[in-house]
Design a protein around this motif. Structure first.
Motif, short mmCIF file in Angstrom:
data_model
loop_
_atom_site.label_atom_id
_atom_site.label_comp_id
_atom_site.label_asym_id
_atom_site.label_seq_id
_atom_site.Cartn_x
_atom_site.Cartn_y
_atom_site.Cartn_z
N GLY A 133 -3.28 -71.10 -18.73
CA GLY A 133 -4.46 -72.09 -18.37
C GLY A 133 -5.00 -73.06 -19.42
O GLY A 133 -5.23 -74.06 -19.14
N LEU A 134 -5.19 -72.37 -20.66
CA LEU A 134 -5.75 -73.29 -21.67
C LEU A 134 -4.61 -74.28 -22.18
O LEU A 134 -5.23 -75.44 -22.60
N ALA A 135 -3.52 -73.93 -21.94
CA ALA A 135 -2.41 -74.83 -22.33
C ALA A 135 -2.50 -76.03 -21.43
O ALA A 135 -2.36 -77.28 -21.83
N LEU A 136 -2.54 -75.76 -20.35
CA LEU A 136 -2.52 -76.83 -18.98
C LEU A 136 -3.77 -77.63 -19.11
O LEU A 136 -3.86 -78.90 -18.95
N PHE A 137 -4.89 -76.94 -19.51
CA PHE A 137 -6.17 -77.63 -19.83
C PHE A 137 -6.23 -78.50 -20.98
O PHE A 137 -6.43 -79.79 -20.99
N GLY A 138 -5.55 -78.06 -21.93
CA GLY A 138 -5.18 -79.09 -23.37
C GLY A 138 -4.34 -80.25 -23.09
O GLY A 138 -4.57 -81.02 -23.54
N ASP A 139 -3.47 -79.90 -21.95
CA ASP A 139 -2.31 -80.90 -21.75
C ASP A 139 -3.17 -82.18 -21.10
O ASP A 139 -2.93 -83.40 -21.06
N LEU A 140 -4.24 -81.91 -20.17
CA LEU A 140 -5.12 -82.80 -19.50
C LEU A 140 -6.14 -83.14 -20.30
O LEU A 140 -6.71 -84.40 -20.03
N HIS A 141 -6.53 -82.68 -21.42
CA HIS A 141 -7.71 -83.09 -22.53
C HIS A 141 -6.80 -82.90 -23.84
O HIS A 141 -7.32 -82.22 -24.66
N PRO A 142 -6.10 -83.89 -24.26
CA PRO A 142 -5.42 -84.04 -25.51
C PRO A 142 -6.39 -84.35 -26.59
O PRO A 142 -6.01 -83.94 -27.88
N GLU A 143 -7.60 -84.45 -26.55
CA GLU A 143 -8.60 -84.53 -27.71
C GLU A 143 -9.29 -83.11 -27.91
O GLU A 143 -10.29 -83.22 -28.69
N SER A 144 -9.27 -82.39 -26.93
CA SER A 144 -9.83 -81.02 -26.95
C SER A 144 -9.48 -79.99 -28.09
O SER A 144 -8.17 -80.34 -28.45
N ILE A 145 -10.02 -79.01 -28.36
CA ILE A 145 -9.51 -78.19 -29.30
C ILE A 145 -8.54 -77.29 -28.90
O ILE A 145 -7.55 -76.91 -29.45
N TRP A 146 -8.35 -77.01 -27.28
CA TRP A 146 -7.39 -76.44 -26.88
C TRP A 146 -6.06 -77.08 -26.89
O TRP A 146 -5.12 -76.35 -26.88
N ALA A 147 -6.03 -78.46 -26.77
CA ALA A 147 -4.71 -78.98 -27.06
C ALA A 147 -4.05 -78.91 -28.37
O ALA A 147 -2.97 -78.59 -28.52
N LYS A 148 -5.14 -78.69 -29.42
CA LYS A 148 -4.71 -78.65 -30.77
C LYS A 148 -3.99 -77.12 -31.08
O LYS A 148 -3.17 -76.96 -31.73
N LEU A 149 -4.82 -76.29 -30.14
CA LEU A 149 -4.37 -74.74 -30.40
C LEU A 149 -3.10 -74.29 -29.53
O LEU A 149 -2.36 -73.54 -29.99
N THR A 150 -3.04 -75.14 -28.52
CA THR A 150 -1.94 -74.78 -27.63
C THR A 150 -0.75 -75.68 -27.44
O THR A 150 0.08 -75.44 -26.67
N GLY A 151 -0.92 -77.10 -28.27
CA GLY A 151 0.05 -77.95 -27.90
C GLY A 151 1.29 -77.53 -28.09
O GLY A 151 2.17 -78.14 -27.58
#
Length: 241
Positions: free
Chosen positions: A142-160
């Motif tokens: 879920g965090l990976a999918l969230f990061g895909d929608l929010h590329p500037e978030s910390i989750w995108a950096k952690l799960t990209g």
């Protein structure tokens, strides 16, 4: 006479119900995000951002769920013996393996007497270990999918890196599949809790609200080895059977 034993501490009961409510909200909103079955007329004032509102509720519930799981993980190291992380690994001790066999035989109608324990029986403990693994997988996906929608978030950096190796649609399918597994487990969990409560008459269902279970003095000891710390000793009082 039965012993009134304080088994489930407040953090255990609190996280149990937060997890339950969060999973219900996440399942409804997650299913709707993947398969929008409700049509909202464009003339409605909220139609323009209806899906956005559903996604917001989904994400908010997800972060509440994550906080609850983190609190429960912390309490697995700080709580009493029945909330301990050791309960997830019954196969590590001889008593735990015997408890698993007893529970397995009972659930498959190979013996009549239920596995009477103060906390969870050994087979349930191992089942919860699998549930914890599913929690980790559905949270990470879920965090990976969230990061895909929010590329500037910390989750995108952690799960990209995940989406660099797994297509987003496949990751979404895994996310949804785990949701169905958790729904099936929830139905099974409620059924077994009612069954054991009726078989043992120990107040199992009410214990998740009050924290107390009612046990016979001659009941077999728990399969979990006692803690060395005095703080782990149960609070006991007499109660009429």
């Amino acid at each position: 006479m039965r012993q009134r034993i304080y088994v489930w501490e407040i953090p255990v009961r609190l996280t149990h119900w937060i997890n339950a409510i969060s999973i219900v909200v996440l399942s409804f909103t997650g299913y709707f995000i993947g398969n929008p079955w409700l049509f909202v007329a464009y003339r409605e004032s909220y139609a323009g951002f209806f899906m956005g509102s559903i996604r917001f509720v989904h994400f908010a519930a997800a972060f509440v769920f994550m906080a609850s799981v983190l609190l429960r993980t912390y309490w697995a190291f700080m709580g009493n013996r029945w909330s301990s992380w050791r309960g997830l690994f019954p196969f590590l001790t001889k008593r735990g393996r015997q408890g698993m066999l007893h529970a397995f035989q009972y659930y498959f109608f190979l013996r009549r007497d239920p596995p009477e324990t103060i906390g969870h029986n050994a087979l349930a403990g191992m089942t919860y270990a699998i549930i914890v693994l599913l929690y980790a997988m559905i949270t990470f996906s879920g965090l990976a999918l969230f990061g895909d929608l929010h590329p500037e978030s910390i989750w995108a950096k952690l799960t990209g890196w995940v989406l660099m190796n797994v297509p987003s649609q496949q990751l979404r399918m895994v996310h949804h599949f785990i949701m169905y597994l958790l729904i099936v487990f929830a139905m099974y969990h409620i059924y077994v809790a009612w069954l054991i409560d009726m078989e043992e008459g120990n107040g199992l269902m009410s214990s998740i609200f009050s924290g107390f279970k009612f046990l016979r003095p001659d009941q077999a000891p728990d399969w979990i080895e006692p803690e060395a710390e005095a703080a782990a000793a149960p609070k006991v009082s007499s109660h009429a059977d």
